[in-house]
Design a protein around this motif. Structure first.
Motif, PDB file in Angstrom:
ATOM      1  N   VAL A  52       0.866  -1.172   0.000  1.00 13.56           N
ATOM      2  CA  VAL A  52       0.000   0.000   0.000  1.00 13.56           C
ATOM      3  C   VAL A  52       0.903   1.223   0.000  1.00 13.56           C
ATOM      4  N   THR A  53       0.695   2.106  -0.947  1.00 12.13           N
ATOM      5  CA  THR A  53       1.484   3.323  -1.047  1.00 12.13           C
ATOM      6  C   THR A  53       0.635   4.498  -0.583  1.00 12.13           C
ATOM      7  N   ILE A  54       1.188   5.269   0.354  1.00 12.60           N
ATOM      8  CA  ILE A  54       0.467   6.409   0.901  1.00 12.60           C
ATOM      9  C   ILE A  54       1.265   7.673   0.594  1.00 12.60           C
ATOM     10  N   THR A  55       0.577   8.684   0.097  1.00 17.93           N
ATOM     11  CA  THR A  55       1.227   9.976  -0.148  1.00 17.93           C
ATOM     12  C   THR A  55       0.432  11.070   0.544  1.00 17.93           C
ATOM     13  N   MET A  56       1.160  12.064   1.025  1.00 19.71           N
ATOM     14  CA  MET A  56       0.541  13.232   1.663  1.00 19.71           C
ATOM     15  C   MET A  56       1.099  14.473   0.995  1.00 19.71           C
ATOM     16  N   LYS A  57       0.227  15.439   0.800  1.00 16.95           N
ATOM     17  CA  LYS A  57       0.630  16.638   0.079  1.00 16.95           C
ATOM     18  C   LYS A  57      -0.123  17.839   0.647  1.00 16.95           C
ATOM     19  N   GLN A  58       0.587  18.923   0.871  1.00 13.18           N
ATOM     20  CA  GLN A  58      -0.056  20.136   1.333  1.00 13.18           C
ATOM     21  C   GLN A  58      -0.686  20.844   0.138  1.00 13.18           C
ATOM     22  N   VAL A  59      -1.928  21.263   0.305  1.00  8.47           N
ATOM     23  CA  VAL A  59      -2.674  21.885  -0.791  1.00  8.47           C
ATOM     24  C   VAL A  59      -3.322  23.170  -0.285  1.00  8.47           C
ATOM     25  N   ARG A  60      -3.276  24.191  -1.102  1.00  9.20           N
ATOM     26  CA  ARG A  60      -3.968  25.446  -0.769  1.00  9.20           C
ATOM     27  C   ARG A  60      -5.451  25.283  -1.089  1.00  9.20           C
ATOM     28  N   GLU A  79     -18.621  17.379  -8.006  1.00  7.08           N
ATOM     29  CA  GLU A  79     -17.608  16.876  -7.090  1.00  7.08           C
ATOM     30  C   GLU A  79     -16.977  17.970  -6.234  1.00  7.08           C
ATOM     31  N   LYS A  80     -17.447  19.187  -6.326  1.00  6.22           N
ATOM     32  CA  LYS A  80     -16.841  20.293  -5.594  1.00  6.22           C
ATOM     33  C   LYS A  80     -16.874  20.017  -4.092  1.00  6.22           C
ATOM     34  N   LEU A  81     -15.767  20.337  -3.427  1.00  7.58           N
ATOM     35  CA  LEU A  81     -15.672  20.162  -1.983  1.00  7.58           C
ATOM     36  C   LEU A  81     -16.210  21.392  -1.271  1.00  7.58           C
ATOM     37  N   ALA A  82     -16.823  21.174  -0.127  1.00  2.00           N
ATOM     38  CA  ALA A  82     -17.358  22.291   0.644  1.00  2.00           C
ATOM     39  C   ALA A  82     -16.225  22.919   1.445  1.00  2.00           C
ATOM     40  N   ILE A  83     -15.766  24.070   0.980  1.00  2.00           N
ATOM     41  CA  ILE A  83     -14.680  24.774   1.649  1.00  2.00           C
ATOM     42  C   ILE A  83     -15.193  26.148   2.032  1.00  2.00           C
ATOM     43  N   GLY A  84     -15.026  26.481   3.290  1.00  2.00           N
ATOM     44  CA  GLY A  84     -15.483  27.787   3.750  1.00  2.00           C
ATOM     45  C   GLY A  84     -14.484  28.870   3.381  1.00  2.00           C
ATOM     46  N   ASP A  85     -14.518  29.958   4.126  1.00  2.00           N
ATOM     47  CA  ASP A  85     -13.606  31.071   3.882  1.00  2.00           C
ATOM     48  C   ASP A  85     -12.251  30.846   4.535  1.00  2.00           C
ATOM     49  N   ASP A  86     -12.079  29.719   5.166  1.00  2.00           N
ATOM     50  CA  ASP A  86     -10.825  29.409   5.853  1.00  2.00           C
ATOM     51  C   ASP A  86      -9.700  29.261   4.834  1.00  2.00           C
ATOM     52  N   GLN A  87      -8.640  30.036   4.980  1.00  2.00           N
ATOM     53  CA  GLN A  87      -7.519  29.994   4.042  1.00  2.00           C
ATOM     54  C   GLN A  87      -6.341  29.187   4.572  1.00  2.00           C
ATOM     55  N   SER A  88      -6.535  28.440   5.657  1.00  2.00           N
ATOM     56  CA  SER A  88      -5.444  27.614   6.181  1.00  2.00           C
ATOM     57  C   SER A  88      -5.217  26.435   5.227  1.00  2.00           C
ATOM     58  N   PRO A  89      -3.988  25.923   5.163  1.00  2.00           N
ATOM     59  CA  PRO A  89      -3.680  24.847   4.215  1.00  2.00           C
ATOM     60  C   PRO A  89      -4.382  23.538   4.566  1.00  2.00           C
ATOM     61  N   TYR A  90      -4.558  22.724   3.559  1.00  2.00           N
ATOM     62  CA  TYR A  90      -5.162  21.407   3.705  1.00  2.00           C
ATOM     63  C   TYR A  90      -4.106  20.357   3.402  1.00  2.00           C
ATOM     64  N   CYS A  91      -4.369  19.134   3.845  1.00  2.00           N
ATOM     65  CA  CYS A  91      -3.479  18.017   3.543  1.00  2.00           C
ATOM     66  C   CYS A  91      -4.263  17.015   2.696  1.00  2.00           C
ATOM     67  N   LEU A  92      -3.759  16.735   1.514  1.00  2.79           N
ATOM     68  CA  LEU A  92      -4.374  15.749   0.634  1.00  2.79           C
ATOM     69  C   LEU A  92      -3.679  14.421   0.890  1.00  2.79           C
ATOM     70  N   VAL A  93      -4.435  13.409   1.306  1.00  2.00           N
ATOM     71  CA  VAL A  93      -3.881  12.097   1.633  1.00  2.00           C
ATOM     72  C   VAL A  93      -4.423  11.098   0.626  1.00  2.00           C
ATOM     73  N   ARG A  94      -3.518  10.379  -0.039  1.00  2.00           N
ATOM     74  CA  ARG A  94      -3.915   9.381  -1.033  1.00  2.00           C
ATOM     75  C   ARG A  94      -3.322   8.033  -0.651  1.00  2.00           C
ATOM     76  N   ALA A  95      -4.035   6.967  -1.003  1.00  2.00           N
ATOM     77  CA  ALA A  95      -3.534   5.611  -0.794  1.00  2.00           C
ATOM     78  C   ALA A  95      -3.878   4.780  -2.024  1.00  2.00           C
ATOM     79  N   VAL A  96      -2.910   3.956  -2.456  1.00  2.00           N
ATOM     80  CA  VAL A  96      -3.093   3.087  -3.622  1.00  2.00           C
ATOM     81  C   VAL A  96      -2.664   1.689  -3.227  1.00  2.00           C
ATOM     82  N   GLY A  97      -3.490   0.710  -3.542  1.00  2.00           N
ATOM     83  CA  GLY A  97      -3.184  -0.682  -3.234  1.00  2.00           C
ATOM     84  C   GLY A  97      -2.639  -1.428  -4.436  1.00  2.00           C
ATOM     85  N   ARG A  98      -2.339  -2.710  -4.225  1.00  2.00           N
ATOM     86  CA  ARG A  98      -1.770  -3.568  -5.271  1.00  2.00           C
ATOM     87  C   ARG A  98      -2.718  -3.699  -6.455  1.00  2.00           C
TER      88      ARG A  98
END
Length: 111
Positions: free
Chosen positions: A26-34, A46-65
């Motif tokens: 299992v491969t896991i990646t993390m990435k900081q996203v504005r 598919e739009k994500l509900a994002i408020g007026d908060d401008q703090s960074p987000y973390c995008l976490v992905r996982a891929v299996g065999r």
């Protein structure tokens, strides 16, 4: 692949580890996203509900065999809670790691 909620991602990650327990990885990646880049390339439904908060987000992905892909977006305020649960899942599934064999060095190898 759609973006899952944090709890759904953790549940799917557990299933992904169980599916790849005997063979595979299992491969896991993390990435900081504005926040302004999160919805840039998504379709309208598919739009994500994002408020007026401008703090960074973390995008976490996982891929299996079997190329199953899952991902989630974690806001900065939820990082501590998410990483606590995330690290517990990783610790539980580290039992199938193999110990490396160390080679003994001889004097001939050093030259």
């Amino acid at each position: 692949m759609g973006v899952l909620s944090q709890d759904a991602f953790l549940n799917e990650l557990t299933k992904l580890y169980d599916d790849n327990k005997l063979k595979g990885s299992v491969t896991i990646t993390m990435k900081q996203v504005r926040p302004n880049l999160l919805n840039k390339s998504r379709r309208k439904d598919e739009k994500l509900a994002i408020g007026d908060d401008q703090s960074p987000y973390c995008l976490v992905r996982a891929v299996g065999r079997n190329k199953k892909k899952i991902s989630t977006v974690v806001p900065a305020k939820d990082q501590k809670r998410f990483h606590g649960m995330f690290s517990n899942i990783i610790k539980v599934h580290m039992d199938s790691l193999k110990k490396r064999e160390k080679k003994k060095k001889t004097k001939a190898d050093k030259k």
